[in-house]
Design a protein around this motif. Structure first.
Motif, PDB file in Angstrom:
ATOM      1  N   VAL A  23       0.859  -1.179   0.000  1.00  9.77           N
ATOM      2  CA  VAL A  23       0.000   0.000   0.000  1.00  9.77           C
ATOM      3  C   VAL A  23       0.897   1.231   0.000  1.00  9.77           C
ATOM      4  CG1 VAL A  23      -0.210   0.072   2.521  1.00  9.77           C
ATOM      5  CG2 VAL A  23      -2.002   1.094   1.101  1.00  9.77           C
ATOM      6  N   THR A  24       0.458   2.296  -0.680  1.00 11.37           N
ATOM      7  CA  THR A  24       1.228   3.531  -0.765  1.00 11.37           C
ATOM      8  C   THR A  24       0.526   4.624   0.036  1.00 11.37           C
ATOM      9  OG1 THR A  24       1.994   2.928  -2.974  1.00 11.37           O
ATOM     10  CG2 THR A  24       2.215   5.238  -2.356  1.00 11.37           C
ATOM     11  N   PHE A  25       1.314   5.403   0.785  1.00  7.14           N
ATOM     12  CA  PHE A  25       0.780   6.493   1.601  1.00  7.14           C
ATOM     13  C   PHE A  25       1.467   7.810   1.236  1.00  7.14           C
ATOM     14  CE2 PHE A  25       0.685   2.730   4.451  1.00  7.14           C
ATOM     15  CZ  PHE A  25      -0.678   2.643   4.635  1.00  7.14           C
ATOM     16  N   ASP A  26       0.702   8.897   1.157  1.00  7.30           N
ATOM     17  CA  ASP A  26       1.258  10.246   1.071  1.00  7.30           C
ATOM     18  C   ASP A  26       1.330  10.777   2.485  1.00  7.30           C
ATOM     19  OD1 ASP A  26       1.600  10.555  -1.687  1.00  7.30           O
ATOM     20  OD2 ASP A  26      -0.486  11.142  -1.982  1.00  7.30           O
ATOM     21  N   LEU A  27       2.538  10.933   3.022  1.00  8.78           N
ATOM     22  CA  LEU A  27       2.702  11.423   4.390  1.00  8.78           C
ATOM     23  C   LEU A  27       2.764  12.946   4.412  1.00  8.78           C
ATOM     24  CD1 LEU A  27       5.238   8.682   5.433  1.00  8.78           C
ATOM     25  CD2 LEU A  27       2.826   8.829   6.103  1.00  8.78           C
ATOM     26  N   PHE A  28       3.590  13.518   3.561  1.00  6.29           N
ATOM     27  CA  PHE A  28       3.629  14.965   3.341  1.00  6.29           C
ATOM     28  C   PHE A  28       3.485  15.173   1.838  1.00  6.29           C
ATOM     29  CE2 PHE A  28       6.236  14.950   7.307  1.00  6.29           C
ATOM     30  CZ  PHE A  28       5.494  15.857   8.044  1.00  6.29           C
ATOM     31  N   ASN A  29       2.496  15.957   1.420  1.00  9.25           N
ATOM     32  CA  ASN A  29       2.273  16.192   0.001  1.00  9.25           C
ATOM     33  C   ASN A  29       2.615  17.641  -0.321  1.00  9.25           C
ATOM     34  OD1 ASN A  29       1.536  16.068  -2.634  1.00  9.25           O
ATOM     35  ND2 ASN A  29      -0.620  15.619  -2.277  1.00  9.25           N
ATOM     36  N   SER A  30       3.886  17.911  -0.593  1.00  8.45           N
ATOM     37  CA  SER A  30       4.379  19.275  -0.842  1.00  8.45           C
ATOM     38  C   SER A  30       3.955  20.214   0.284  1.00  8.45           C
ATOM     39  CB  SER A  30       3.905  19.801  -2.195  1.00  8.45           C
ATOM     40  OG  SER A  30       4.419  19.004  -3.232  1.00  8.45           O
ATOM     41  N   ALA A  31       4.143  19.760   1.518  1.00  4.64           N
ATOM     42  CA  ALA A  31       3.753  20.537   2.697  1.00  4.64           C
ATOM     43  C   ALA A  31       4.752  21.669   2.926  1.00  4.64           C
ATOM     44  CB  ALA A  31       3.699  19.645   3.922  1.00  4.64           C
ATOM     45  N   VAL A  32       4.257  22.890   3.014  1.00  2.00           N
ATOM     46  CA  VAL A  32       5.085  24.054   3.314  1.00  2.00           C
ATOM     47  C   VAL A  32       5.160  24.164   4.829  1.00  2.00           C
ATOM     48  CG1 VAL A  32       5.320  26.544   3.063  1.00  2.00           C
ATOM     49  CG2 VAL A  32       4.400  25.170   1.167  1.00  2.00           C
ATOM     50  N   ILE A  33       6.368  24.006   5.365  1.00  2.00           N
ATOM     51  CA  ILE A  33       6.554  23.896   6.807  1.00  2.00           C
ATOM     52  C   ILE A  33       7.437  25.038   7.309  1.00  2.00           C
ATOM     53  CG2 ILE A  33       7.597  22.456   8.608  1.00  2.00           C
ATOM     54  CD1 ILE A  33       6.840  20.038   6.900  1.00  2.00           C
ATOM     55  N   THR A  34       7.036  25.642   8.412  1.00  2.00           N
ATOM     56  CA  THR A  34       7.846  26.663   9.082  1.00  2.00           C
ATOM     57  C   THR A  34       8.032  26.344  10.562  1.00  2.00           C
ATOM     58  OG1 THR A  34       5.892  28.018   9.496  1.00  2.00           O
ATOM     59  CG2 THR A  34       7.144  28.499   7.484  1.00  2.00           C
ATOM     60  N   ALA A  35       7.464  25.227  11.006  1.00  2.00           N
ATOM     61  CA  ALA A  35       7.578  24.775  12.403  1.00  2.00           C
ATOM     62  C   ALA A  35       7.521  23.253  12.403  1.00  2.00           C
ATOM     63  CB  ALA A  35       6.434  25.341  13.242  1.00  2.00           C
ATOM     64  N   ASP A  36       7.927  22.634  13.507  1.00  2.00           N
ATOM     65  CA  ASP A  36       7.880  21.177  13.614  1.00  2.00           C
ATOM     66  C   ASP A  36       6.467  20.688  13.289  1.00  2.00           C
ATOM     67  OD1 ASP A  36      10.457  21.499  14.467  1.00  2.00           O
ATOM     68  OD2 ASP A  36      10.091  20.863  16.525  1.00  2.00           O
ATOM     69  N   THR A  37       6.377  19.685  12.423  1.00  2.00           N
ATOM     70  CA  THR A  37       5.080  19.205  11.953  1.00  2.00           C
ATOM     71  C   THR A  37       5.098  17.687  11.868  1.00  2.00           C
ATOM     72  OG1 THR A  37       4.843  21.201  10.601  1.00  2.00           O
ATOM     73  CG2 THR A  37       3.392  19.362  10.074  1.00  2.00           C
ATOM     74  N   THR A  38       4.036  17.051  12.371  1.00  2.00           N
ATOM     75  CA  THR A  38       3.883  15.598  12.258  1.00  2.00           C
ATOM     76  C   THR A  38       2.844  15.309  11.189  1.00  2.00           C
ATOM     77  OG1 THR A  38       4.416  15.295  14.599  1.00  2.00           O
ATOM     78  CG2 THR A  38       3.321  13.468  13.495  1.00  2.00           C
ATOM     79  N   SER A  39       3.170  14.386  10.284  1.00  2.00           N
ATOM     80  CA  SER A  39       2.222  13.993   9.238  1.00  2.00           C
ATOM     81  C   SER A  39       1.053  13.243   9.872  1.00  2.00           C
ATOM     82  CB  SER A  39       2.919  13.095   8.212  1.00  2.00           C
ATOM     83  OG  SER A  39       3.187  11.816   8.772  1.00  2.00           O
ATOM     84  N   ALA A  40       0.018  13.028   9.077  1.00  2.00           N
ATOM     85  CA  ALA A  40      -1.064  12.160   9.521  1.00  2.00           C
ATOM     86  C   ALA A  40      -0.492  10.760   9.690  1.00  2.00           C
ATOM     87  CB  ALA A  40      -2.186  12.159   8.493  1.00  2.00           C
ATOM     88  N   CYS A  41      -0.948  10.040  10.709  1.00  2.00           N
ATOM     89  CA  CYS A  41      -0.483   8.665  10.923  1.00  2.00           C
ATOM     90  C   CYS A  41      -1.338   7.716  10.088  1.00  2.00           C
ATOM     91  CB  CYS A  41      -0.567   8.296  12.396  1.00  2.00           C
ATOM     92  SG  CYS A  41       0.616   9.198  13.409  1.00  2.00           S
ATOM     93  N   VAL A  42      -0.691   6.669   9.573  1.00  2.00           N
ATOM     94  CA  VAL A  42      -1.376   5.695   8.720  1.00  2.00           C
ATOM     95  C   VAL A  42      -1.293   4.311   9.355  1.00  2.00           C
ATOM     96  CG1 VAL A  42      -1.064   7.020   6.597  1.00  2.00           C
ATOM     97  CG2 VAL A  42       0.719   5.431   7.311  1.00  2.00           C
ATOM     98  N   ASP A  43      -2.289   3.493   9.070  1.00  2.00           N
ATOM     99  CA  ASP A  43      -2.372   2.150   9.633  1.00  2.00           C
ATOM    100  C   ASP A  43      -1.461   1.211   8.859  1.00  2.00           C
ATOM    101  OD1 ASP A  43      -3.080  -0.379  10.558  1.00  2.00           O
ATOM    102  OD2 ASP A  43      -5.230   0.047  10.553  1.00  2.00           O
ATOM    103  N   ILE A  44      -0.435   0.678   9.535  1.00  2.00           N
ATOM    104  CA  ILE A  44       0.539  -0.202   8.896  1.00  2.00           C
ATOM    105  C   ILE A  44       0.556  -1.576   9.585  1.00  2.00           C
ATOM    106  CG2 ILE A  44       2.044   1.530   7.888  1.00  2.00           C
ATOM    107  CD1 ILE A  44       2.925   0.019  11.208  1.00  2.00           C
ATOM    108  N   GLY A  45      -0.501  -1.912  10.305  1.00  2.00           N
ATOM    109  CA  GLY A  45      -0.536  -3.133  11.105  1.00  2.00           C
ATOM    110  C   GLY A  45      -0.251  -4.413  10.335  1.00  2.00           C
ATOM    111  N   LYS A  46      -0.541  -4.449   9.020  1.00  2.00           N
ATOM    112  CA  LYS A  46      -0.353  -5.679   8.231  1.00  2.00           C
ATOM    113  C   LYS A  46       1.011  -5.768   7.568  1.00  2.00           C
ATOM    114  CE  LYS A  46      -3.831  -4.997   5.319  1.00  2.00           C
ATOM    115  NZ  LYS A  46      -4.918  -5.226   4.373  1.00  2.00           N
TER     116      LYS A  46
END
Length: 125
Positions: A23-46
């Protein structure tokens, strides 16, 4: 008589054989960041490993570290290894990570408030 054969050297297998499911996940999609940032978490249990591809576009120097984060409950995040550490120039690369827990995300840790654009995708297998 000859000496006994040497013991085999253990080999780490980072890419499991599996059945080809991924499965493919987009964690940061051209995110413009100026401070510490956490991506959305994705389910990788399998899944057992992830290939994480990132691009860091520095507008002005803003030293950036991308750190893997894992969780069992989706709320309490535990730091894993760095995907890239102390990056201060435009860069694109890929790293393979072992996956833990049920959820995976990335923390983009920046040194100052200068704009940096981060793109990160992962394929879990």
């Amino acid at each position: 008589t000859a000496a006994p054969a040497a013991a085999p050297t253990p080999v780490s297998v980072t890419r499991p054989g599996g059945n080809g499911a991924f499965v493919t996940f987009d964690l940061f999609n051209s995110a413009v960041i100026t401070a510490d940032t956490t991506s959305a978490c994705v389910d990788i249990g399998k899944y057992a490993v992830a290939d994480v591809q990132y691009t860091i576009d520095q507008t002005a120097v803003n030293t950036t570290t991308l750190t893997s984060k894992f969780s069992v409950d989706g709320g309490t995040l535990v730091s894993g290894v760095n995907v890239v550490a102390s990056n201060a120039a435009d860069a694109t690369d890929m790293q393979q990570l072992q996956l833990f827990g049920r959820y995976f995300c990335l923390l983009a840790d920046v040194a100052n408030s200068e704009i940096v654009t981060v793109t990160a995708k992962a394929i879990a297998k």
